[in-house]
Scaffold this active site. Structure first.
Site, PDB file in Angstrom:
ATOM      1  N   LEU A   1     -15.496 -59.797 -25.895  1.00  0.00           N
ATOM      2  CA  LEU A   1     -15.028 -59.093 -24.695  1.00  0.00           C
ATOM      3  C   LEU A   1     -15.653 -59.630 -23.409  1.00  0.00           C
ATOM      4  CD1 LEU A   1     -14.879 -55.494 -26.224  1.00  0.00           C
ATOM      5  CD2 LEU A   1     -13.049 -57.182 -26.008  1.00  0.00           C
TER       6      LEU A   1
ATOM      7  N   HIS B   1      -4.197 -80.887 -22.841  1.00  0.00           N
ATOM      8  CA  HIS B   1      -3.885 -80.188 -21.573  1.00  0.00           C
ATOM      9  C   HIS B   1      -5.108 -80.261 -20.658  1.00  0.00           C
ATOM     10  CE1 HIS B   1      -4.483 -76.582 -19.074  1.00  0.00           C
ATOM     11  NE2 HIS B   1      -3.174 -76.513 -18.930  1.00  0.00           N
ATOM     12  N   ASN B   2      -6.271 -80.015 -21.207  1.00  0.00           N
ATOM     13  CA  ASN B   2      -7.475 -80.044 -20.379  1.00  0.00           C
ATOM     14  C   ASN B   2      -7.814 -81.457 -19.908  1.00  0.00           C
ATOM     15  OD1 ASN B   2      -7.558 -77.333 -20.975  1.00  0.00           O
ATOM     16  ND2 ASN B   2      -9.755 -77.295 -21.340  1.00  0.00           N
TER      17      ASN B   2
ATOM     18  N   GLU C   1      -5.654 -81.979 -17.130  1.00  0.00           N
ATOM     19  CA  GLU C   1      -6.213 -81.145 -16.039  1.00  0.00           C
ATOM     20  C   GLU C   1      -7.353 -81.896 -15.319  1.00  0.00           C
ATOM     21  OE1 GLU C   1      -7.228 -76.961 -17.187  1.00  0.00           O
ATOM     22  OE2 GLU C   1      -9.242 -77.495 -16.531  1.00  0.00           O
ATOM     23  N   TYR C   2      -8.245 -82.504 -16.088  1.00  0.00           N
ATOM     24  CA  TYR C   2      -9.339 -83.273 -15.464  1.00  0.00           C
ATOM     25  C   TYR C   2      -8.767 -84.373 -14.560  1.00  0.00           C
ATOM     26  CZ  TYR C   2     -13.247 -81.684 -18.553  1.00  0.00           C
ATOM     27  OH  TYR C   2     -14.218 -80.978 -19.209  1.00  0.00           O
TER      28      TYR C   2
ATOM     29  N   LYS D   1      -3.896 -77.930 -26.489  1.00  0.00           N
ATOM     30  CA  LYS D   1      -4.713 -77.366 -25.414  1.00  0.00           C
ATOM     31  C   LYS D   1      -5.791 -78.378 -24.972  1.00  0.00           C
ATOM     32  CE  LYS D   1      -6.421 -74.755 -22.335  1.00  0.00           C
ATOM     33  NZ  LYS D   1      -7.769 -74.518 -22.237  1.00  0.00           N
TER      34      LYS D   1
ATOM     35  N   SER E   1      -4.225 -71.148 -21.838  1.00  0.00           N
ATOM     36  CA  SER E   1      -4.601 -71.671 -20.529  1.00  0.00           C
ATOM     37  C   SER E   1      -4.186 -70.711 -19.428  1.00  0.00           C
ATOM     38  CB  SER E   1      -3.935 -73.023 -20.267  1.00  0.00           C
ATOM     39  OG  SER E   1      -4.253 -73.441 -18.951  1.00  0.00           O
TER      40      SER E   1
ATOM     41  N   MET F   1     -12.383 -63.360 -20.458  1.00  0.00           N
ATOM     42  CA  MET F   1     -11.093 -63.758 -21.048  1.00  0.00           C
ATOM     43  C   MET F   1     -10.641 -62.764 -22.115  1.00  0.00           C
ATOM     44  SD  MET F   1      -9.891 -66.516 -19.641  1.00  0.00           S
ATOM     45  CE  MET F   1      -8.740 -67.281 -20.781  1.00  0.00           C
TER      46      MET F   1
HETATM   47  C1  6PG Z   1      -7.503 -73.439 -18.728  1.00  0.00           C
HETATM   48  C2  6PG Z   1      -8.753 -74.179 -18.437  1.00  0.00           C
HETATM   49  C3  6PG Z   1      -9.905 -73.521 -19.139  1.00  0.00           C
HETATM   50  C4  6PG Z   1     -11.231 -73.872 -18.541  1.00  0.00           C
HETATM   51  C5  6PG Z   1     -11.661 -75.266 -18.812  1.00  0.00           C
HETATM   52  C6  6PG Z   1     -12.611 -75.767 -17.777  1.00  0.00           C
HETATM   53  O1  6PG Z   1      -6.584 -74.099 -19.137  1.00  0.00           O
HETATM   54  O2  6PG Z   1      -7.457 -72.232 -18.526  1.00  0.00           O
HETATM   55  O3  6PG Z   1      -8.655 -75.497 -18.853  1.00  0.00           O
HETATM   56  O4  6PG Z   1      -9.767 -73.797 -20.493  1.00  0.00           O
HETATM   57  O5  6PG Z   1     -11.212 -73.634 -17.198  1.00  0.00           O
HETATM   58  O6  6PG Z   1     -12.319 -75.223 -20.035  1.00  0.00           O
HETATM   59  O7  6PG Z   1     -13.132 -76.902 -18.308  1.00  0.00           O
HETATM   60  P1  6PG Z   1     -14.397 -77.635 -17.757  1.00  0.00           P
HETATM   61  O8  6PG Z   1     -15.502 -76.612 -17.623  1.00  0.00           O
HETATM   62  O9  6PG Z   1     -14.680 -78.639 -18.833  1.00  0.00           O
HETATM   63  O10 6PG Z   1     -14.006 -78.215 -16.446  1.00  0.00           O
END
Ligand code: 6PG
Length: 467
Positions: free
Chosen positions: A10, A184-185, A188-189, A181, A127, A13
């Site tokens: 809890l 996806h990250n 995202e980076y 996922k 995400s 998220m």
């Molecule tokens: C999401 C994000 C989430 C988180 C990352 C941040 O999709 O909601 O990607 O999973 O913000 O884990 O990752 P870092 O701390 O590695 O930047």
């Protein structure tokens, strides 16, 4: 009345997922390893149908069968401990879902351990951060299809909705959901780093103020660059620091953190021969950023290029930055989707690339306008080798390459580091080169190690006595 689903873990998220489920009419049992977070959630509950439990046995027994348990626990050992503490109370047919950022290979190990016990296990990529968890995240479930079907009504209901469609589709077997996922990250980076480089060019080379750059990002967010990351960047740049009155961005220490998912993406790509240079450069950019103290010393020793900064026409160069950023993003997404395609082939997962693009349109961090076009590209051609050669993007990158070349050249000339923009251009040029220089590498390998080579005019394997 039995609870229809249970949530364990809890933190922010987990609490928000529980609140989201309850707001959609589910009866949600909640449990946390320590009591404090459960109490905190109880205070927020109002009339929602959330029922707290303080013993794991009571929690499990409060669930209707087959039991559906959603874990929002820190990835790694805590997941294994929670599963171990649940097992004595579960029965065949019950379902555990892991909604955290677990490594997909850990998910596969857990799946293999639980399957003989008759426990269904789903690795679910989620995400969207805190707000997404509460109002609707993008959801990437992996595991057995029949197990997914039992929880699909709940997952699709709590997911973000775009044009009436839930941002949740069955991704594939075993660890496929967590794999999607993870990549996806990685994307995202790369996306974040590309935006940071565009920002750096606008400020350092064009000399624009923070608020001018905020205006530019706001404008870009009205067009083809429209995305969550561009939108929040404009908002970030508007924020003033309460302490100094300066733009907050100027007082934030330039050392980037990371929790590992981007690194896992690069490692998986490298292990499997998948070219994801832009994603990996974004990871290196974070690593070099963390060498702050060394960089400050180096700045006083290593001079920047000794040149009179040529005046650049602002309107022209802002447009170059815009097009370069768009092209960089296309290249980064092309790499990420190539990683999906190649891994899907490797594991026989049959990843639904069109649908993955669709569920990324809402809720998630990389949600962006152009995911519609990515989805259309895979709809038109399911076995598309690379997004760059789809008709829409081929035309775009052909048109925008001049801008990317201008920006990368100018960055190099004037000493503004642009690792992801330049990796994008290099990727583009490498990918569109039919005849590469790898013939010379093969000759060198054969020269010093008799590693042999193939010819491009006839079949067979050859070795030359080079001396
Ligand atoms: C999401 C994000 C989430 C988180 C990352 C941040 O999709 O909601 O990607 O999973 O913000 O884990 O990752 P870092 O701390 O590695 O930047």
């Amino acid at each position: 009345m039995l609870n229809t689903i249970g949530v364990i873990g809890l933190g922010v998220m987990g609490s928000n997922i529980a609140l989201n489920m309850a707001s959609k009419g589910e009866y949600v049992a909640v449990y946390n390893y320590t009591r404090d977070l459960t109490d905190k959630l109880v205070e927020k509950m109002d009339a929602l149908t959330i029922n707290p439990y303080y013993e794991i046995q009571d929690f499990v027994q409060s669930l209707e069968k087959p039991r559906k348990i959603f874990l929002m626990v820190t990835a790694g050992k805590p997941i294994d401990s929670i599963i171990a503490s649940l097992l004595p109370f579960l029965e065949s047919g019950d379902i555990i879902m892991d909604g955290g950022n677990s490594h997909y290979q850990d998910t596969e190990r857990r799946y293999d351990e639980l399957r003989p016990k008759g426990i269904g296990y789903l690795g679910i990529g989620i995400s969207g951060g805190e707000v997404g968890a509460l109002l609707g995240p993008s959801i990437m479930p992996g595991g057995d299809r029949d197990v997914y079907d039992k929880v699909a009504p709940i997952l699709t209901k709590i997911a973000a909705q775009v044009n009436g469609d839930p941002c949740c589709v069955y991704i594939g077997p075993r660890g496929a959901g967590h794999f999607v996922k993870m990549v996806h990250n990685g994307i995202e980076y790369a996306d974040m780093q590309l935006i940071a480089e565009a920002y750096a060019f606008l400020r350092e080379r064009l000399g624009l103020s923070v608020s001018e750059v905020a205006d530019i990002f706001e404008t870009w967010n009205q067009g083809e660059l429209k995305s969550y990351l561009i939108e929040i960047t404009a908002e970030i740049l508007r924020k003033q620091d309460a302490l100094t009155g300066l733009p907050l961005i100027d007082v934030i220490l330039d050392k980037a953190g990371q929790k590992g998912t981007g690194k896992w993406t690069s490692i998986q790509a490298i292990d499997n021969g998948i070219p994801t240079s832009i994603i990996t450069e974004s990871l290196y950019a974070r690593y070099i950023s963390s060498l702050k103290e060394e960089r400050v010393i180096a700045e006083s020793i290593l001079a920047s290029p000794n040149m009179d900064q040529m005046h650049l026409d602002k309107t022209l160069w802002i447009n170059y930055v815009k097009q370069a950023l768009y092209m960089g993003k296309v290249c980064a997404y092309a790499q990420g989707f190539t990683q999906y395609k190649m891994t899907s082939e490797l594991y026989g997962w049959d990843l639904p690339l069109k649908d993955i693009a669709l569920i990324f349109r809402g809720g998630c961090i990389i949600r962006a306008e152009f995911l519609n076009v990515i989805s259309e590209a895979y709809e038109a051609q399911t076995d598309l080798a690379n997004l760059l050669i789809s008709p829409y993007f081929a035309e775009k990158v052909t048109a925008y390459q001049e801008a990317l070349r201008e920006i990368v050249c100018e960055g190099m000339r004037s000493g503004v580091a642009l690792p992801c923009l330049s990796a994008s251009l290099t990727y583009f040029d490498s990918y569109r080169t039919g005849m590469s220089n790898a013939n010379l590498l093969q000759a060198q390998r054969d020269y010093f190690g008799a590693h042999t080579y193939e010819r491009n005019d006839q079949p067979g394997v050859y070795h030359t006595d080079w001396q």
